[in-house]
Design an enzyme around this catalytic site. Structure first.
Site, PDB file in Angstrom:
ATOM      1  N   GLU A  52      36.535  26.708  37.468  1.00 47.46           N
ATOM      2  CA  GLU A  52      36.784  28.002  36.836  1.00 47.46           C
ATOM      3  C   GLU A  52      38.304  27.915  36.261  1.00 47.46           C
ATOM      4  O   GLU A  52      39.073  27.534  36.936  1.00 47.46           O
ATOM      5  CB  GLU A  52      36.881  28.950  37.956  1.00 47.46           C
ATOM      6  CG  GLU A  52      37.107  30.559  37.452  1.00 47.46           C
ATOM      7  CD  GLU A  52      37.617  31.442  38.850  1.00 47.46           C
ATOM      8  OE1 GLU A  52      37.201  32.505  38.548  1.00 47.46           O
ATOM      9  OE2 GLU A  52      38.071  30.980  39.792  1.00 47.46           O
TER      10      GLU A  52
ATOM     11  N   ASP B 135      35.902  27.268  42.285  1.00 40.70           N
ATOM     12  CA  ASP B 135      36.553  28.249  42.383  1.00 40.70           C
ATOM     13  C   ASP B 135      37.936  27.959  42.046  1.00 40.70           C
ATOM     14  O   ASP B 135      38.516  27.001  42.511  1.00 40.70           O
ATOM     15  CB  ASP B 135      36.293  29.083  43.537  1.00 40.70           C
ATOM     16  CG  ASP B 135      37.115  30.571  43.449  1.00 40.70           C
ATOM     17  OD1 ASP B 135      36.537  31.544  42.660  1.00 40.70           O
ATOM     18  OD2 ASP B 135      38.008  30.856  44.245  1.00 40.70           O
TER      19      ASP B 135
ATOM     20  N   ASP C 267      33.130  38.811  38.577  1.00 43.42           N
ATOM     21  CA  ASP C 267      34.574  38.903  38.624  1.00 43.42           C
ATOM     22  C   ASP C 267      35.066  39.822  37.735  1.00 43.42           C
ATOM     23  O   ASP C 267      36.333  40.477  37.628  1.00 43.42           O
ATOM     24  CB  ASP C 267      35.204  37.787  38.533  1.00 43.42           C
ATOM     25  CG  ASP C 267      35.099  36.829  39.787  1.00 43.42           C
ATOM     26  OD1 ASP C 267      34.955  37.393  41.045  1.00 43.42           O
ATOM     27  OD2 ASP C 267      35.488  35.720  39.898  1.00 43.42           O
TER      28      ASP C 267
END
Length: 547
Positions: A271, A247, A362
């Site tokens: 990410e 992340d 997201d």
């Protein structure tokens, strides 16, 4: 998959009512649990494997403040809401018995909010319970750490001012942005955009800035580095994790990212919410040829996908999000084609380790919503994600047409895209469940797990690309954005040359021969469904020449 939302276990599994709770992001008390567990996932592996998937990727399992797990307060414990260490080991073992792999989401940039119910709360954060473990950029002399956190540390990134400036520059012809510009594929200032277009970009602040009150870890501190590396290597050792999704990777010092990759010893997909292909490629192999991360989530083409297939506006140009969540009059494939073409010409360390997707947990909407449940357009988008070069990633619930999305009024935020799964009954007869199983079967039979892709052509309504396939051959993939209500065939140019010496081109998705639809260097598809053409001996197929 969102661990808390996929499957319950035990007595709780009897309650199949829909759940889409939100966590408390105002006072940072977390929560939002719907009841999904690690054991629940283990009990649904037949369902997952039935679609042909090889890996399961789950959101963080650490003891955290909220159901999503991206706000950990103890890195070395499993969230009791999800289960136990034994449950995670059983999931890993069960997957490996099926020759499947386990990918776990990890967060190394930050811990949970240090400001809970308007008070500093750091003593219970394990193992980072001291202010020295966190970045303190712009902290004033004599200012207490509590006041520093309360008053708001500088953000990691805010491109809004530069995006507005970019608009003025482009209108005057002094700047260029959009899919044709591979160093700024979106007309907005994202992390990694600098220079004249985005002059305020500060790479160091990107590392040292905070996400609101989430405790931003200082990776220059020896203890922080030591504990994070211990955490990552421990997950691999204790649970035989096969890969990680990292992340907020772009907000971590690249030198430390290299250390993490080495310590993990497995593939890591970082990410990377960026729109600069050069910057993106440097996250795999740095400017000085140093190895950084083995793989990345592939955001630049994703940003084009909703408009390409369904005319949906997922983001906002020049920092203006007023049209976000609405549709254009017509979808347009050109932006996606441009980004794909530019990306295949860029210097990526390994394009096979770019993770491709059509939606995630997201963004503003799931694909069922942004395609208005148009099954034909959804099938084309899924065909693209399954056959374009890289790792195909399918968000849980896509196969059941879950349609979570944010709204303009009383917006629940990203929590809206994280709805429960159990109310679907895990229906294995659902059309998209069967279609994904078909795509996976073809992908494996043609041995298209790795191998180069070549964009042959694209226009506003269609795209043609090839992929390396078994036997050194090229498979041809044809996708379009025609609505389900339209009828008739569609002409693609170019197409493969007709087969010779007893060979014929077949549609791998149906088995039907496509030979008589190849003429003058083009492919006259008999209908508007996605096509994957491969060359085979006519006697090898029981469906040869059958249309």
């Amino acid at each position: 998959m969102v661990l808390d939302r996929f499957a319950k276990s035990g007595e709780e599994a009897k309650d199949t009512s829909f759940c889409s709770k939100t966590a408390d992001w105002t006072y940072n008390t977390g929560g939002g649990y719907c009841g999904g567990t690690i054991q629940g996932i283990t009990e649904k592996l037949d369902y997952i494997q039935g679609m042909g998937f090889d890996c399961v990727w789950i959101t963080p399992v650490v003891h955290s403040n909220s159901y999503m797990g991206y706000d950990a307060h103890n890195l070395f414990e499993i969230n009791p809401s999800f289960g136990t260490k034994e449950d995670l080991q059983q999931l890993s073992d069960s997957l490996h018995e099926r020759n499947m792999c386990l990918v776990v989401d990890i967060v190394l940039n930050h811990m949970r909010s240090l400001f809970v119910n308007q008070k500093l709360n750091i003593s219970s954060v394990v193992p980072f319970n001291d202010p020295s473990y966190y970045h303190q950029r712009d902290r004033k002399e004599g200012q207490s750490f509590e006041d520093y956190v309360k008053s708001g540390p500088p953000p990691a990134f805010d491109g809004s001012k530069d995006s507005r400036n970019l608009k003025e520059l482009t209108e005057k012809g002094h700047a260029r942005c959009g899919p044709e510009n591979w160093e700024q594929t979106e007309c907005a200032c994202f992390p990694g955009n600098s220079g004249v277009n985005c002059p305020s970009y500060n790479a160091q602040q990107q590392v040292e800035g905070w996400f609101g009150s989430l405790g931003d870890l200082n990776h220059s501190h020896p203890f922080v580095r030591e504990q994070l590396l211990k955490y990552v290597s421990g997950l691999v050792k204790d649970y035989h994790i096969d890969g990680f999704r990292l992340d907020t990777a772009i907000y971590i010092d690249k030198g430390f990212l290299s250390e993490v990759q080495d310590a993990a010893g497995v593939e890591i997909l970082g990410e990377a919410t960026v729109n600069n292909l050069t910057y993106q490629s440097f996250l795999m192999r740095g400017e000085r040829e140093e190895r950084v991360l083995s793989g990345l989530l592939n955001f630049p083409p994703f940003y084009q996908v909703p408009e390409a297939f369904c005319g949906y506006i997922m983001g906002g140009d020049f920092g203006d999000y007023s049209a976000q969540g609405t549709w254009k009059k017509r979808p347009n494939m050109k932006g996606l084609g441009l980004v794909m073409s530019n990306q295949q010409d860029s210097a990526y360390e390994n394009s096979d380790l770019l993770g491709n997707f059509v939606d995630n947990h997201d963004e503003f909407a799931r694909i069922a919503h942004y395609c208005k449940f148009d099954q034909q357009r959804i099938r084309h988008a899924l065909t693209w994600v399954m056959f374009t070069q890289g790792i195909p990633i399918v968000y849980y619930g896509t196969e059941q047409s879950l349609s979570g999305h944010q709204t303009k009024v009383n917006n629940p935020g990203q929590d809206a895209l994280r709805e429960s799964m159990w109310q679907t009954g895990y229906d294995t007869t659902a059309p998209l469940y069967r279609f994904l199983a078909q795509l996976n079967k073809v992908r494996k039979s043609l041995q298209m797990g790795t191998g180069e892709s070549d964009v042959k052509n694209y226009d506003s309504h269609s795209m043609i690309f090839t992929r390396d396939a078994k036997g050194g051959q090229k498979a041809w993939v044809f996708v379009n954005n025609m609505a389900n209500s339209t009828a008739g065939g569609i002409r693609y140019c170019p197409g493969p040359l007709p087969g010779i010496e007893g060979q014929a081109w077949h549609n791998a998705l149906s088995g039907a021969s496509m030979e008589r639809h190849l003429a003058d260097g083009c492919f006259e598809a008999p209908d508007q469904e996605p096509k994957v053409l491969h060359l085979q001996q006519m006697e090898d197929s029981p469906l040869a020449w059958r249309l």
